[in-house]
Motif scaffolding. Structure first.
Motif, PDB file in Angstrom:
ATOM      1  N   LEU A 542     -20.029  11.472 -97.557  1.00  0.00           N
ATOM      2  CA  LEU A 542     -18.920  11.397 -98.734  1.00  0.00           C
ATOM      3  C   LEU A 542     -18.102  10.252 -98.447  1.00  0.00           C
ATOM      4  O   LEU A 542     -18.012   9.524 -97.470  1.00  0.00           O
ATOM      5  CB  LEU A 542     -18.157  12.695 -98.666  1.00  0.00           C
ATOM      6  N   SER A 544     -15.618   7.627 -97.194  1.00  0.00           N
ATOM      7  CA  SER A 544     -14.994   7.721 -96.023  1.00  0.00           C
ATOM      8  C   SER A 544     -14.264   6.436 -95.717  1.00  0.00           C
ATOM      9  O   SER A 544     -14.748   5.722 -94.657  1.00  0.00           O
ATOM     10  CB  SER A 544     -15.770   8.405 -94.892  1.00  0.00           C
ATOM     11  N   MET A 571     -15.270  18.048 -94.635  1.00  0.00           N
ATOM     12  CA  MET A 571     -14.352  16.840 -95.004  1.00  0.00           C
ATOM     13  C   MET A 571     -13.768  16.236 -93.833  1.00  0.00           C
ATOM     14  O   MET A 571     -13.587  16.832 -92.633  1.00  0.00           O
ATOM     15  CB  MET A 571     -13.345  17.476 -96.221  1.00  0.00           C
ATOM     16  N   ASP A 579      -9.353   9.281 -98.059  1.00  0.00           N
ATOM     17  CA  ASP A 579     -10.786   9.721 -97.691  1.00  0.00           C
ATOM     18  C   ASP A 579     -10.793  11.396 -98.401  1.00  0.00           C
ATOM     19  O   ASP A 579     -11.677  11.521 -98.961  1.00  0.00           O
ATOM     20  CB  ASP A 579     -10.926   9.870 -96.319  1.00  0.00           C
ATOM     21  N   GLN A 583     -13.110  12.299-101.356  1.00  0.00           N
ATOM     22  CA  GLN A 583     -14.213  13.399-100.875  1.00  0.00           C
ATOM     23  C   GLN A 583     -14.146  14.469-101.979  1.00  0.00           C
ATOM     24  O   GLN A 583     -15.342  14.964-102.287  1.00  0.00           O
ATOM     25  CB  GLN A 583     -14.157  13.606 -99.631  1.00  0.00           C
TER      26      GLN A 583
END
Length: 725
Positions: A542, A544, A571, A579, A583
């Protein structure tokens, strides 16, 4: 008995005992990092207990006269070995701190005792010590097959007791079989290798074999991909890893130090090193079958050069050389921590996602060590007996008391027998794990109902720092879950133990495993366990941009003919707002694009009804299993195109720092279904197969803080339609 026969017989007996001692040596070396790890895990940062890692530097104490005399005396070495073995009882200690202190002392003694055996006066003892470490490593690798990836002596009391008993016998036997140095003729090298470079090379090799090859499934996890083309699975393909390592050991006899640096030697060494570099690159950059094949080739390479680097090690001063080797090894372990846990350590922003730097450093140190040293010319009489090469330790050429030369080939059969025996034991272990009926499930009849569960399992360490693998199995079994989404489950790193929880849990529970992303992708790991076949999946890193890398997977499962998508994710940290926003958007997109019924099992570091919560539910077109539950943090279960039947929260107890959440669903039999809207705690209002087990008690209002597991937070709740079950 002739001197030659005596040496041969003595070597075989020495080798057996040294293999047992080598097994224990590797148990300590592979166990010290996860023994320390639980402390920084608790504080999510540097704890101070990392200082116990200095136990690895005990070989430098050999530079002190009294300690040197102790280590190199027969009785002193025996005492050290017995103390090392008894330190395994530290895993019976009442507290994790006392365990850490005792285990660290045992690790320090293990490193110190290895100096005494590696640099023994007798060539037979030195050679037996080296091959004992090699066979001990392979024996530990093979034994982990039987324990489904766990280190036996650290995971189970019964296994630990057996290892301790065998270790004491081996230590006493080695005292009785120490060879009289007078029967050896050791060639004295007036020119020594450059000891700092040898230290870097040998320490790099020690880390490499621990990092990639200490457990059978590690190579497969490096290149794993989503279903259906997920690549070789740990069972049965992990069996080929030990085969590759065995081939490497057998080839090592061809890779002995030559008596002079020549163009042909340089060419062969450089070519073999380039092949090793290509293999490591393939393991790191490719996937599935190609990555697995590259990993096997890397194993052949690493074990083929091990004796050569060890020869160089024993030509150098013991304290500084072996001590710096272990410093090098520890630096690589710490760099791995900094690469994965970069969000929690100082300077982590410079080390995130930088495995490639570590790989380059390892290969460079090994390559330079291989080619930097020119062995002195040996006498022509020795060359006529041992070929155009000479080795100091791993492949000695000995002179017996009868004056006859006893080349390596006279007792290499003992090593070969050990290799083949360990390989056969490993293959039998893989065969014993074969269970063709493990995944068979009776087809669900209408209505098709199932249970989904989410849990963060903390890498298999409970809240008190003890391993919890079997208790995790019991917990999952007790919840009667059909699908389990797990977080913080990638343990394929030296500092966590190089355990494969997918292998352990999948085989213990008889469940399919979707493991991803790959262990080389620098995440803490996510996994789905399923009682029903997984037909397709996707793995995600995801977005980041700042914080820890967040893993996710989407698995399509076949529930008796009905396809359902299950999304599992962890997450990023709550301090990284951007982030979490990105996400949540990505996860919402994944769920929104699915054309199938969807279940979301997510560790979401945002509060109920927050921005990210609404992003997941609204943009992802998902429904909360219980939208009235406003006292949640991290764990969420969402769903779409299914009928909810129940929802339960089970207190964390001591297995994990996170509670368990489960939800029960029914697959609609038609497109015109209506979801359940009424809520009750009365289990008699719902069908028998939709009720929660009573082993976790009854409804409990508020937080349950006991050490056992109990329903809490006003659950279990059941959902039904008014007017009927």
């Amino acid at each position: 008995m002739s001197g030659q026969a005596s040496i041969k017989t003595n070597f075989g007996r020495c080798l057996i005992s040294e293999t047992v001692l080598g097994y224990i040596f590797w148990t300590f070396l592979q166990g010290i990092s996860p023994t320390i790890w639980l402390y920084p895990l608790e504080v999510l940062g540097i704890s101070g207990y990392e200082a116990f890692a200095v136990c690895l530097f005990s070989p430098v104490l050999v530079g002190i006269g009294p300690i040197r005399r102790l280590v190199f005396s027969a009785n002193g070495l025996t005492v050290l070995r017995i103390l090392m073995i008894l330190a395994l009882t530290s895993y019976e200690a009442p507290t994790t701190l006392s365990r850490l202190i005792a285990f660290s002392i045992g690790t320090g003694i293990a490193m110190l005792a290895s100096v005494g055996s590696f640099y023994a006066k007798s060539t037979v003892d030195r050679s037996a010590a080296f091959w004992g470490k090699v066979l001990g490593f392979l024996a530990l690798h093979a034994s982990r097959v039987y324990f489904k990836s766990l280190i036996p002596a650290l995971a189970y009391t019964s296994a630990r007791n057996v290892v301790i008993a065998l270790g004491v016998i081996a230590a006493i036997d080695r005292r009785l079989t120490i060879t009289d140095p007078s029967v050896d003729e050791t060639i004295k090298h007036t020119r020594k290798p450059f000891w700092p470079l040898v230290s870097l090379g040998y320490g790099s090799l020690m880390y490499l074999i621990h990092w990639i090859f200490s457990e059978a499934s590690l190579v497969t996890r490096w290149g794993v991909r989503p279903y259906p083309d997920h690549g070789p699975q740990p069972y049965p393909w992990g069996a080929l890893v030990l085969v590759a390592l065995t081939v490497g050991v057998l080839l090592s006899a061809k890779f002995t130090p030559v008596t002079s640096i020549s163009l042909s030697w340089l060419g062969i060494a450089l070519l073999w090193w380039i092949i090793g570099c290509a293999a490591f690159t393939g393991l790191y950059l490719t996937y599935t079958n190609v990555a697995f094949t590259a990993g096997l080739l890397l194993g052949v390479y690493a074990f083929s050069i091990w004796p050569y680097l060890f020869d160089l090690l024993t030509l150098c001063p013991p304290a500084r050389t072996y001590g710096l080797s272990l410093v090098t090894y520890l630096c690589f372990v710490l760099y791995t921590v900094w690469t994965i846990a970069f969000n929690f350590v100082p300077g982590g922003e410079y080390t995130r996602e930088t495995y490639h730097y570590k790989i380059i450093a390892i290969l460079s140190c090994i390559g330079l060590t291989l080619i930097h040293y020119r062995y002195p010319q040996a006498s022509s009489s020795i060359l006529s007996k041992s070929g155009n090469s000479y080795s100091h330790t791993a492949f000695p050429s000995l002179t017996g008391s009868d004056g006859k030369r006893s080349p390596w080939v006279s007792f290499s059969k003992d090593v070969h027998k050990g290799l083949i025996l360990i390989l056969i034991i490993s293959l039998i272990g893989f065969g014993a794990r074969y269970n063709p009926t493990a995944y068979e499930r009776p087809a669900l009849k209408e209505p098709k109902r199932f249970t989904a569960m989410i849990w963060n399992i903390r890498y298999g360490f409970d809240n008190n720092g003890w391993q919890s693998f079997d208790r995790i199995v019991d917990m999952i079994n007790n919840t009667e879950s059909d699908f389990v989404g797990l977080m913080e489950c990638d343990c394929a790193r030296p500092f966590v133990g190089n355990n494969d929880l997918g292998v352990f849990l999948g085989e213990k529970l008889g469940m399919y495993v979707d493991y991803g992303p790959a262990t080389r992708d620098h995440t803490w790991g996510s996994m789905l366990l399923s009682k029903y076949p997984i037909v397709n999946s996707e793995h995600f890193l995801l977005p980041s941009p700042k914080g820890e890398l967040a893993p996710a997977l989407r698995s399509t499962v076949n529930i008796s003919g009905e396809l359902v998508d299950i999304v599992v994710t962890h997450m990023g940290n709550d301090i990284d707002d951007l982030d979490r926003k990105l996400q949540a958007e990505k996860l919402a997109q994944v769920m929104n694009e699915s054309k199938l019924p969807v279940i979301f099992l997510g560790y979401v570091t945002s509060a109920p009804y927050s921005r990210d919560y609404h992003q997941l539910t609204r943009s992802g077109r998902m429904k909360d299993i219980d939208s009235t539950d406003n006292d949640r943090w991290c764990l969420y279960i969402f769903y779409r195109d299914l009928i909810r039947l129940g929802y339960a929260r089970i207190s964390r107890g001591i297995i994990s720092d996170t509670e368990v959440q489960t939800a029960k669903f029914e697959i609609p039999s038609s497109a015109n279904y209506k979801d359940n809207t009424e809520v009750t705690h009365d289990r008699n209002l719902v069908p028998a197969d939709a009720r929660y087990p009573t082993r976790f008690g009854e409804v409990f209002h508020g937080h349950y803080s006991g050490r056992d597991h109990h329903y809490h937070m006003s659950t279990p709740k059941y959902f039904y339609k008014r007017g009927g079950k």
